[in-house]
Design an enzyme around this catalytic site. Structure first.
Site, PDB file in Angstrom:
ATOM      1  NE  ARG A   1      -4.091  -0.013   0.558  1.00 45.48           N
ATOM      2  CZ  ARG A   1      -4.868  -0.022  -0.227  1.00 45.48           C
ATOM      3  NH1 ARG A   1      -5.447   0.587  -1.226  1.00 45.48           N
ATOM      4  NH2 ARG A   1      -5.622  -1.121   0.140  1.00 45.48           N
TER       5      ARG A   1
ATOM      6  NE  ARG B   1      -2.459  -4.719  -6.785  1.00 45.63           N
ATOM      7  CZ  ARG B   1      -3.210  -4.054  -5.807  1.00 45.63           C
ATOM      8  NH1 ARG B   1      -3.115  -3.033  -5.277  1.00 45.63           N
ATOM      9  NH2 ARG B   1      -4.384  -4.624  -5.393  1.00 45.63           N
TER      10      ARG B   1
ATOM     11  CG  HIS C   1      -2.867   2.875  -7.556  1.00 48.65           C
ATOM     12  ND1 HIS C   1      -2.873   3.458  -6.583  1.00 48.65           N
ATOM     13  CD2 HIS C   1      -4.001   2.081  -7.797  1.00 48.65           C
ATOM     14  CE1 HIS C   1      -4.090   3.502  -6.094  1.00 48.65           C
ATOM     15  NE2 HIS C   1      -4.603   2.422  -6.579  1.00 48.65           N
TER      16      HIS C   1
ATOM     17  CG  ASP D   1     -12.410   4.931  -7.053  1.00 47.52           C
ATOM     18  OD1 ASP D   1     -11.553   5.485  -7.892  1.00 47.52           O
ATOM     19  OD2 ASP D   1     -12.584   3.632  -6.517  1.00 47.52           O
TER      20      ASP D   1
ATOM     21  CD  GLU E   1      -4.929   5.294  -8.961  1.00 51.88           C
ATOM     22  OE1 GLU E   1      -4.978   4.315  -9.930  1.00 51.88           O
ATOM     23  OE2 GLU E   1      -5.362   5.579  -8.064  1.00 51.88           O
TER      24      GLU E   1
END
Length: 292
Positions: free
Chosen positions: A68, A90, A160, A205, A264
């Site tokens: 994270r 990732r 990201h 978002d 992003e």
């Protein structure tokens, strides 16, 4: 006037959880660390010693787990779907294939991830993905996707990026006015951005479609402006979980949402198709202007 003399250097160190991490230092005084796990940039430090990327104090550093913070690589799926959330790139260990230290110029390192039995079980395509990280007075990240198989495939991707901010409610994203967006928090409702300065006052978002190549983040709390330039990425995601979303994430502290903002560069709503033997390249260039 004294002080530390900075040189162009790459060194390998042991990172959190014992993961191999590469530390890059540039003569300008900028520093960076990037992990073999996910080829993920974990830290980007200004010559004033200010950390420019957010990394959660509760981040998990384990094989197969997402970290994270920093700059996770989203590939070949954005968000939820048939694959694990945001794909598998990732959470994989990447191989270092290039290191370049020049006396005058940037310091760079390159990583590569290739399809294998484990990836083909969940995504039946032959591919290679390369990530180049180049550090100077700017941070350049280049993502290249190669089709090494005999059939076309399509994918989504993103960098990201978690920017470290003083207080997200005192930040503004500039450059999105007039862009169409999809809002993931309202059932994918569509809208058009009418704000010259996008403020983060609540959980957000959104995917901004066919967004401008150049955007900026103004952090009035830390007196810092981030300049973001993208190439080969069609969209921009703006994400902050807010207090409610942060509480639902076990690897994010309850108050951490205030000190992070994700902007992003990605191909999220726009899917990229690569023919056999061909490749697709995309890039993101970051610059930080800090008032001393």
């Amino acid at each position: 006037m004294g002080g530390r003399v900075h040189k162009n250097i790459i060194s390998q160190v042991q990172g959190p959880g014992g993961m191999p991490v590469f530390a890059l230092e540039h003569a300008s005084g900028y520093r960076l660390s990037v992990s073999e796990h996910g080829a993920q940039v974990l830290s980007w430090i200004h010559p004033s010693e200010r950390e420019l990327l957010f990394l959660s104090p509760q981040a998990v550093f384990e094989a197969g787990k997402a970290i994270r913070g920093g700059i996770p690589i989203v590939f070949p799926q954005f968000g939820k779907g048939a694959l694990p959330s945001h794909g598998f790139a990732r959470t994989k260990k990447w191989k270092v294939v290039r290191q370049q230290v020049r006396e005058d110029g940037p310091v760079s390192i390159g990583f590569r991830l290739q399809s294998d039995f484990s990836t083909e079980q969940v995504w039946p395509h032959q591919f290679a993905v390369e990530l180049d990280v180049e550090l100077s007075e700017t941070l350049l990240v280049v993502l290249k996707v190669f089709n090494t198989g005999s059939q076309p495939f399509s994918f989504n991707s993103a960098l990201h990026t978690y920017f470290a901010v003083g207080d997200v409610e005192r930040c503004a994203v500039l450059g999105l006015r007039g862009a169409d967006f999809v809002d993931f928090l309202t059932g994918r409702a569509r809208g058009k951005e009418d704000a010259t300065e996008l403020r983060i006052r609540e959980p957000m978002d959104r995917v901004y479609l066919r967004s401008p190549e150049c955007l900026s983040i103004q952090d009035r709390d830390r007196l810092c402006t981030f300049k973001i330039t993208k190439e080969g990425f069609s969209d921009t995601v703006v994400w902050n979980p807010g207090a409610s979303g942060s509480a639902a994430l076990p690897d994010l502290g309850d108050g951490d949402w205030r000190t992070m903002l994700c902007v992003e560069s990605g191909n999220v709503e726009s899917t990229i198709t690569v023919l056999p033997g061909e490749a697709h390249a995309s890039a993101q260039i970051l610059r930080a202007e800090v008032e001393e």
